[in-house]
Scaffold this motif. Structure first.
Motif, PDB file in Angstrom:
ATOM      1  N   CYS A  67     -21.982  72.125  77.334  1.00 26.03           N
ATOM      2  CA  CYS A  67     -22.270  71.273  78.486  1.00 26.03           C
ATOM      3  C   CYS A  67     -20.939  70.791  79.071  1.00 26.03           C
ATOM      4  N   THR A  74     -25.388  74.550  75.046  1.00 28.40           N
ATOM      5  CA  THR A  74     -26.352  74.622  76.143  1.00 28.40           C
ATOM      6  C   THR A  74     -26.625  76.079  76.469  1.00 28.40           C
ATOM      7  N   TYR A 125     -24.902  72.031  82.585  1.00 25.89           N
ATOM      8  CA  TYR A 125     -25.208  70.734  81.984  1.00 25.89           C
ATOM      9  C   TYR A 125     -26.375  70.882  81.023  1.00 25.89           C
ATOM     10  N   CYS A 126     -26.319  70.155  79.898  1.00 26.28           N
ATOM     11  CA  CYS A 126     -27.390  70.241  78.908  1.00 26.28           C
ATOM     12  C   CYS A 126     -28.686  69.723  79.510  1.00 26.28           C
TER      13      CYS A 126
END
Ligand SMILES: [Zn+2]
Ligand SMILES: [Zn+2]
Length: 151
Positions: A67, A74, A125-126
């Protein structure tokens, strides 16, 4: 993956579906610590004309990365729709702006690699509202506030 246009023409085939998968070189990935989750899948159709061919379809790929805010592992999946025109090296209309095929064969993987590189996000992004790490103490703020006074 090579499409042999000569063979298709000889069989009188004007349109042919195809499907293949492969694992690209991880160097394609511009994100730090990223690698391909699995084989890239490509499916589509080629339309054959005299000195041209159209290849359209869909590329699906996944990447494992960190992330960009909190560094948590991720995995993200992406889909690219594409529609490319290839022109024979012999054609008078062939110029630097178009994709050229040589000896009646289309080598698809370099084009797919190019499409993936163009499509690749600069950050993953996670989750959409990832809070990232505290710039002061480094705590993962998704796990709760750290108590630092952030000015
Ligand atoms: Zn995150
Ligand atoms: Zn902190």
């Amino acid at each position: 993956m090579i499409i042999d246009l000569k063979a298709l023409r000889q069989k009188g085939i004007k349109s042919q579906q195809f499907e293949f998968s492969y694992l690209p070189d991880g160097e394609l990935l511009s994100l730090p610590d990223a690698k391909f989750h699995d084989d890239v899948k490509v499916e589509g159709v080629v339309e054959v004309y005299d000195d041209e061919a159209y290849v359209s379809g869909k590329i699906t790929y996944g990447i494992d990365a960190s992330c960009s805010r909190c560094l948590a592992p991720t995995t993200k999946f992406f889909e690219i729709e594409f529609d490319e025109k290839f022109v024979s090296e012999r054609a008078s209309s062939a110029d630097e702006d178009c994709l050229i095929y040589k000896k009646d064969k289309i080598e698809l993987i370099p084009t797919v690699n190019e499409l993936i590189m163009t499509d690749m996000p600069y950050a993953v992004y996670c989750k959409d509202d990832c809070r990232g790490l505290c710039p002061n103490c480094g705590k993962n703020l998704n796990d709760g506030a750290c108590g630092c006074e952030i000015l």
